[in-house]
Design an enzyme around this catalytic site. Structure first.
Site, mmCIF file in Angstrom:
data_model
loop_
_atom_site.group_PDB
_atom_site.id
_atom_site.type_symbol
_atom_site.label_atom_id
_atom_site.label_comp_id
_atom_site.label_asym_id
_atom_site.label_seq_id
_atom_site.Cartn_x
_atom_site.Cartn_y
_atom_site.Cartn_z
ATOM 1 C CG ASP A 261 -2.153 0.938 0.945
ATOM 2 O OD1 ASP A 261 -2.073 1.802 0.044
ATOM 3 O OD2 ASP A 261 -3.161 0.810 1.657
HETATM 4 C C1 NOJ Z 1 -3.940 4.082 0.068
HETATM 5 C C2 NOJ Z 1 -5.134 3.161 0.054
HETATM 6 O O1 NOJ Z 1 -5.185 2.444 1.259
HETATM 7 C C3 NOJ Z 1 -5.141 2.208 -1.109
HETATM 8 O O2 NOJ Z 1 -6.366 1.527 -1.136
HETATM 9 C C4 NOJ Z 1 -4.905 2.932 -2.402
HETATM 10 O O3 NOJ Z 1 -4.893 2.015 -3.484
HETATM 11 C C5 NOJ Z 1 -3.595 3.704 -2.327
HETATM 12 N N1 NOJ Z 1 -3.653 4.646 -1.213
HETATM 13 C C6 NOJ Z 1 -3.292 4.473 -3.601
HETATM 14 O O4 NOJ Z 1 -4.144 5.537 -3.721
#
Ligand code: NOJ
Length: 734
Positions: A261
């Site tokens: 993530d």
């Molecule tokens: C953080 C989020 O938790 C995730 O779901 C997302 O894909 C990423 N940011 C990128 O935006």
């Protein structure tokens, strides 16, 4: 047995006996497609320099490319700049793209064809925009905490239902040649302190609840998995050897790659040596603190990370790319492409068929009322504009989705008022509007109307945005904007009040249900861009409502037995989340998991159970394929029941099958969903609901043996209209 098959089996048995290793080998078996993809990948890796490999596994830095995640092109192997883009309900920041319904609404339809089509359309739009990796679907949060800010991105709190939806969505997305990304792995159940807290989950609960839907995605050959922000049992999820190498790559035989993530990586070597394969976005959100890139290069040169591990990372990323055929003819990146096609039809169908009718004393469906009144700020589109708030970070006007990175732009938005006005005009109905949540003046608008429709909401989202004091997670389970008082004020002036709820998850309805004059409650969920059209379809009986709840609606918030943790979360409730808990603790919910009314009636009859010879007690032991031991996925029993529409109008019924494990199993939830079938039936017509039970559906996770085990004895089989409305009971002898 052929020699090759024997070799595979032996390898599988050996792999099974070994503890999780630091450098995972490819799983012993896999689909032919993965095998071919891995061999193409191995050939390409052989032509890559170490720097190429480093570039492949490291994002180019936050805000440096066209997508939320980007890597550099690698000319030596004709590999493009890879585009990873949110997210689970469409193309984030798109301007010509569809705002699909959130996962929670798709699940509420219990309609695998609609869920599949939604996935296919998501994939088609991602491909049309040149997106290589679409960052969804979501199985974590699963939703054990009803307040959890991001529950709406996923498919509800039951792992079986979420698993089916994960599989259908993954296959749908990937059928367009787009890599899906199952996220957030794992036990990422709340927004509060998501980047520091530890989810401490026992082994059995991990397998039977949180890992389960990810296993479905892996079984459907998901290309990538996103490791989550939280810690798991004290280790960062993105550097958990157990979660990444042990569970995902070895036990589930996952052949693709694990991407972090955004900024969930904490150390250079810890992530590399414990199974993470790609870091995103490659820097922190200030463009600094790069943990791979040159750092990984140094670590490899110093033998802190082996060359084999770096090769394995690159090979997994390339295998996914080859698996999806992205090595030839892939469109170039253009997030602003217009790729909507006819996809709004799926949005309307899912928005409509995910609506759950909770209460109706006969006032619905509406029949050409002379005078109607519509009440609530959520009856009209946000006056500042449908996309006025960045990442949907406000609850102003009609609600179609929650907020955060899992939101997208609406290409258009049909609010309740927009759609009702059209219908009222064609019926000659006078339509009054009070488009605010203030009780003052509302009586004037609603009194004298044949019916008053009041729209209330509850919203939540990702923790980087705070909306009306809610830091991602909801502060409570009450309707927002004094929804209870608004309903009371409307019902005081009009005894034919219809309450419409647009919500990310359960709210406590006790005040509303106790209000005289509230004659119907329509749980309209999160309908995205087709909000008003879907509602009108159901209010006027163009279709009978056919959605069923994918979470329990309790009488009070404390009844759930889970809450947002202030520090680490020890998951003390174990297996007992949502209906598993209500059933076990004998707590009466207001509306149980799986509940939903219709405009017609269904009867259930003729329960039949047939078993196959493979239904033997004991552990699964087949060779590991993507998803785990191959025999876990074999059908071992089939249950059928006849469903008859005994009412006056066409409708659809979601018949549900719940299993109770025999006494020889360790203590388990009284009933667990293990099958469902949605039947569309004309009045008087009958159909057969068929439930195929796989070996895994009969198994529990044996923590001592570290295997899925089918217990011996008599399984209880309950088939019915909800988790508590059991219509037929039978048994299965193993
Ligand atoms: C953080 C989020 O938790 C995730 O779901 C997302 O894909 C990423 N940011 C990128 O935006």
């Amino acid at each position: 047995m052929t020699l090759a098959a024997f070799a595979l089996l032996t390898a599988a048995v050996l792999a099974w006996a070994e503890p999780a290793c630091k450098v995972p080998r490819a799983a012993p078996t896999g689909t032919a497609a993965w095998t071919a993809a891995h061999s193409s990948a191995a050939a390409a890796v052989a032509r890559m320099s170490q720097q190429d490999k480093i570039n492949m596994v490291t994002g180019i830095g936050w805000d440096k490319g066209p997508c939320v995640g980007n890597t550099a092109a690698i000319s030596s192997i004709n590999y493009p700049q890879l585009c990873l883009q949110d997210g689970p309900l469409g193309i984030r920041f798109g301007t010509g793209t569809t705002a699909f319904t959130p996962g929670i609404q798709a699940a509420s339809t219990w309609d695998v064809e609609l869920i599949r089509q939604r996935g296919e359309y998501l994939g088609a739009e991602a491909r049309g925009c040149g997106v290589h990796v679409l960052l969804g679907p979501v199985a974590g949060a699963l939703g054990k905490i009803p307040h959890g800010g991001r529950n709406w991105e996923g498919f509800g709190v039951d792992p079986y239902l979420a698993g089916i939806a994960m599989a259908e969505t993954t296959e749908g997305i990937q059928s367009a040649g787009v890599q899906a990304c199952a996220k957030h792995y794992i036990a990422n159940e709340q927004e509060l302190n998501r980047e520091t807290m530890s989810s401490n989950v026992d082994d059995r609960t991990m397998h039977e609840l949180y890992l389960w839907p990810f296993a479905d995605a892996v079984h459907s050959n998901v290309a990538s998995v996103m490791c989550s922000y939280n810690k798991l049992n004290g280790s960062w999820a993105c550097e958990s050897d157990k979660a990444q190498n042990g569970l995902l790559k070895k036990e589930l035989g996952f052949q693709g790659y694990i991407v972090s993530d955004w900024n969930a990586q904490h150390t250079t070597n810890g992530a590399a040596n414990n199974g993470m394969d790609m870091t995103m976005p490659g820097s922190d959100f200030n463009g600094r603190n790069v943990l791979w890139g040159p750092q990984l290069n140094t670590a490899v040169n110093n033998n802190q990370v082996s060359r084999a591990r770096l090769d394995d990372m690159a090979k997994r990323i390339l295998a996914a790319w080859y698996l999806l055929g992205q090595n030839s003819g892939y469109p170039s990146i253009n997030i602003r492409a217009n790729v909507q096609g006819n996809h709004k039809e799926n949005v309307r169908a899912v928005a409509r068929d995910g609506i759950v009718l909770l209460k109706n004393d006969g006032i619905l469906p509406l029949k050409k009322p002379a005078k109607l009144a519509l009440v609530g700020s959520a009856a009209v589109v946000n006056p500042q504009g449908m996309n006025a708030c960045a990442d949907k970070g406000c609850n102003t006007g009609a609600l179609g989705m929650g907020w955060g990175s899992g939101s997208v732009n609406y290409p258009y938005f049909v609010a309740p008022y927009d759609a009702l006005r059209v219908r009222a005009q064609s019926d000659g109905t006078t339509l009054g509007l009070h488009n605010s949540d203030s009780t003052s003046g509302v009586a004037n608008v609603v009194s004298g109307a044949d019916a008053a429709i009041v729209v209330i909401t509850a919203d939540s989202g990702e923790g980087y945005i705070t909306v009306e004091g809610n830091v991602g997670d909801r502060q409570n389970l009450e309707p927002w904007h004094n929804g209870n008082q608004l309903v009371q004020a409307v019902a005081a002036a009009n005894k034919n009040t219809i309450v419409v709820v647009h919500s990310v998850g359960p709210i406590i309805l006790e005040t509303i249900l106790a209000t005289p004059g509230v004659r119907a409650v329509v749980w309209a969920g999160l309908p995205s861009q087709e909000n008003g059209n879907a509602l009108v379809d159901v209010l006027y009986g163009l279709v009978s409502p056919s959605g069923k709840l994918v979470y329990t609606i309790a009488k009070k918030a404390e009844d759930y037995g889970t809450a947002v943790a202030r520090g680490d979360d020890n998951f003390r409730e174990g297996l007992y989340v949502d209906y598993r808990h209500f059933d076990n603790a004998k707590i009466e919910p207001r509306f149980e998991f799986g509940f939903g009314l219709s405009y017609t009636n269904f009867t259930y009859s003729a329960l039949q159970t047939t078993t196959t010879a493979t239904i033997t007690p004991g552990p699964a032991g087949g060779p590991t394929i993507p998803g785990g031991p191959s025999d876990l996925w074999d059908t071992v029993a089939t249950v059928t029941a006849t469903i008859t529409n005994t009412g006056a109008v066409a409708g659809a019924e979601v018949a549900q099958l719940y299993l109770s494990l025999p006494p020889s199993a360790p203590p388990s939830p009284p009933r667990q969903l293990r099958g469902f079938a949605k039947l569309k039936l004309e009045p008087g017509a009958s159909g057969t609901a068929t439930f195929k039970l796989r070996r895994r559906d009969l198994s529990y996770w044996d923590t001592g043996r570290q295997q899925w085990v089918v217990p011996s004895g008599v399984f209880g089989v309950s088939v019915g209209a909800s988790s508590r409305d059991v219509r037929l009971e039978g048994s299965l002898q193993v």
